[in-house]
Design an enzyme around this catalytic site. Structure first.
Site, mmCIF file in Angstrom:
data_model
loop_
_atom_site.group_PDB
_atom_site.id
_atom_site.type_symbol
_atom_site.label_atom_id
_atom_site.label_comp_id
_atom_site.label_asym_id
_atom_site.label_seq_id
_atom_site.Cartn_x
_atom_site.Cartn_y
_atom_site.Cartn_z
ATOM 1 N N LYS A 185 -2.323 5.990 -4.237
ATOM 2 C CA LYS A 185 -3.345 6.992 -3.908
ATOM 3 C C LYS A 185 -3.070 8.315 -4.604
ATOM 4 O O LYS A 185 -1.924 8.759 -4.689
ATOM 5 C CB LYS A 185 -3.401 7.213 -2.386
ATOM 6 C CG LYS A 185 -3.495 5.936 -1.593
ATOM 7 C CD LYS A 185 -3.709 6.143 -0.110
ATOM 8 C CE LYS A 185 -3.469 4.842 0.638
ATOM 9 N NZ LYS A 185 -2.066 4.560 0.928
ATOM 10 N N TYR B 51 3.708 9.449 -0.439
ATOM 11 C CA TYR B 51 4.700 8.740 0.393
ATOM 12 C C TYR B 51 6.085 8.775 -0.265
ATOM 13 O O TYR B 51 7.078 8.449 0.383
ATOM 14 C CB TYR B 51 4.315 7.270 0.609
ATOM 15 C CG TYR B 51 2.993 6.993 1.274
ATOM 16 C CD1 TYR B 51 2.313 7.962 2.000
ATOM 17 C CD2 TYR B 51 2.415 5.723 1.190
ATOM 18 C CE1 TYR B 51 1.093 7.680 2.603
ATOM 19 C CE2 TYR B 51 1.214 5.432 1.802
ATOM 20 C CZ TYR B 51 0.552 6.424 2.491
ATOM 21 O OH TYR B 51 -0.653 6.125 3.087
ATOM 22 N N ASP C 143 0.839 -1.202 0.000
ATOM 23 C CA ASP C 143 0.000 0.000 0.000
ATOM 24 C C ASP C 143 0.875 1.254 0.000
ATOM 25 O O ASP C 143 1.480 1.596 1.010
ATOM 26 C CB ASP C 143 -0.877 -0.013 1.265
ATOM 27 C CG ASP C 143 -1.765 1.205 1.330
ATOM 28 O OD1 ASP C 143 -2.862 1.164 0.757
ATOM 29 O OD2 ASP C 143 -1.350 2.217 1.930
ATOM 30 N N HIS D 19 -6.841 9.964 -1.884
ATOM 31 C CA HIS D 19 -6.162 9.921 -0.582
ATOM 32 C C HIS D 19 -6.946 10.663 0.510
ATOM 33 O O HIS D 19 -7.050 10.201 1.635
ATOM 34 C CB HIS D 19 -4.752 10.499 -0.719
ATOM 35 C CG HIS D 19 -3.790 9.974 0.300
ATOM 36 N ND1 HIS D 19 -2.448 9.834 0.049
ATOM 37 C CD2 HIS D 19 -3.975 9.556 1.567
ATOM 38 C CE1 HIS D 19 -1.851 9.345 1.135
ATOM 39 N NE2 HIS D 19 -2.752 9.170 2.062
#
Ligand code: A2P
Length: 317
Positions: free
Chosen positions: A84, A54, A49, A117
């Site tokens: 996301k 990120y 994930d 997100h």
């Protein structure tokens, strides 16, 4: 032991109920992330994930390429990869291009799951965190979701969903959706149990994925990992607090993404499928005081659309 899977409502795809969170906090070198992916696959993870924000898509992609090159899994189809959409791309015309960029980073032809997100849009610009107070924009539920549906129709992702959506925001989205969201990824752990949201999602066929199942990146210094009540349950069962928290989430009928880049802890976190909590354990856990770990404050602004966290979360407990 193989990780159980759950079938998503759309896209004909099954999601392993436990995945590896790819948001190391603080950030780590790409090599560390890539190595974590290899070790994770070795111990049994198949679900990863990540998210644009990120900044681990590249390293995850490197890891996946190596996993495939080394023949550690039979084929790409055996992996379940989520990414996301970041808020600055939360505009109808930017979503397909944003997903294409994610795919390029990941060196993949398709995602298994693409999530919005946050129910928030930002000024169009390269992904950056946090969003500046003056850079929030109104979120166009209809246009944004139609573009997410387009991503699925184009075959760029098998399934689409959301993250950090309240019941109220899911209703707004469902009002115009032709493909319902397959997943709502939200904070769920013994200190933020979200029973009503989980129940609501079940009635809509939306799978809930728990993020911060151990109470987030502070690992070991928070309400979950330091809960005496969870420690007692864990000790009585010869399990760790992390395993009790993960098993508790799994027994809510939801899926979980948990972050550890440490091989022993990765392995430990998978060892939750051959034992159970008792009704008494659940009873005790339900008495734990409730508070969000992720307040959402960074998604509010004096300029709106959400001026307070109550507005962001629609006052839902
Ligand atoms: P580490 O990567 O060093 O293992 P969450 O998934 O709720 O965001 O929690 C992630 C945090 O919990 C990380 O800091 C991670 O550290 C730590 N963690 C993950 N698994 C375990 C475990 N089994 N025992 C203790 N800490 C863990």
């Amino acid at each position: 032991m193989a990780i159980p899977t759950i079938r998503l409502n759309h896209g004909g795809v099954s999601m392993p109920v436990l995945g590896l969170g790819m948001a190391p906090n603080p950030a780590v070198p790409d090599e560390v992330t890539k190595n974590a992916v290899l070790e994770a696959v070795e111990v049994g993870y198949r679900h990863f994930d990540t998210a644009t924000i990120y900044f681990t898509e590249n390293a995850l992609g490197e890891g996946i390429s190596e996993v495939l090159n080394r023949g550690m899994v039979g084929s790409r189809e055996e992996l379940f990869i989520t990414s996301k959409l970041w808020c600055s791309d939360g505009h109808a015309d930017l979503i397909v291009p944003a997903l294409k960029t994610s795919l390029q980073n990941l060196k993949l032809e398709y995602l298994d799951l693409y999530l919005i997100h946050w129910p928030v849009s930002g000024k169009p610009m390269p992904p950056a965190y946090p969003i500046q107070p003056e850079d929030f924009r109104p979120f166009d539920y209809k246009g944004v979701w139609a573009a997410m549906e387009e991503c699925q129709k184009l075959g760029l992702t098998k399934a689409i969903g959301v993250s950090n959506f309240t019941r109220k925001k899911l209703e707004l989205l469902l009002a115009t959706a032709t493909i319902p969201p397959a997943v709502n990824q939200v904070e769920v752990n013994p200190t933020w149990q979200q029973k009503e949201l989980i129940e609501f999602c079940k009635t809509k066929g939306i799978v809930v994925t728990a993020y911060s199942p151990l109470g987030g990146p502070l690992g070991g210094h928070n309400g979950v990992m330091e809960s005496n009540l969870l420690k007692e349950i864990a000790n009585a069962k010869g399990k760790t607090v992390a395993q009790v928290a993960l098993r508790w989430a799994y027994e809510q009928g939801i899926t979980v993404v948990v972050k550890s880049f440490n091989k022993d802890r990765m392995k430990q976190n998978l060892e939750i499928f051959d034992w159970e909590l008792t009704p008494e354990d659940h009873e005790k856990i339900s008495t734990i005081p409730q508070a969000r770990t992720c307040s959402g404050l960074d998604y509010t602004s004096p300029f709106g659309p959400f001026r307070t966290v109550e507005e962001l979360w629609d006052g839902e407990a």
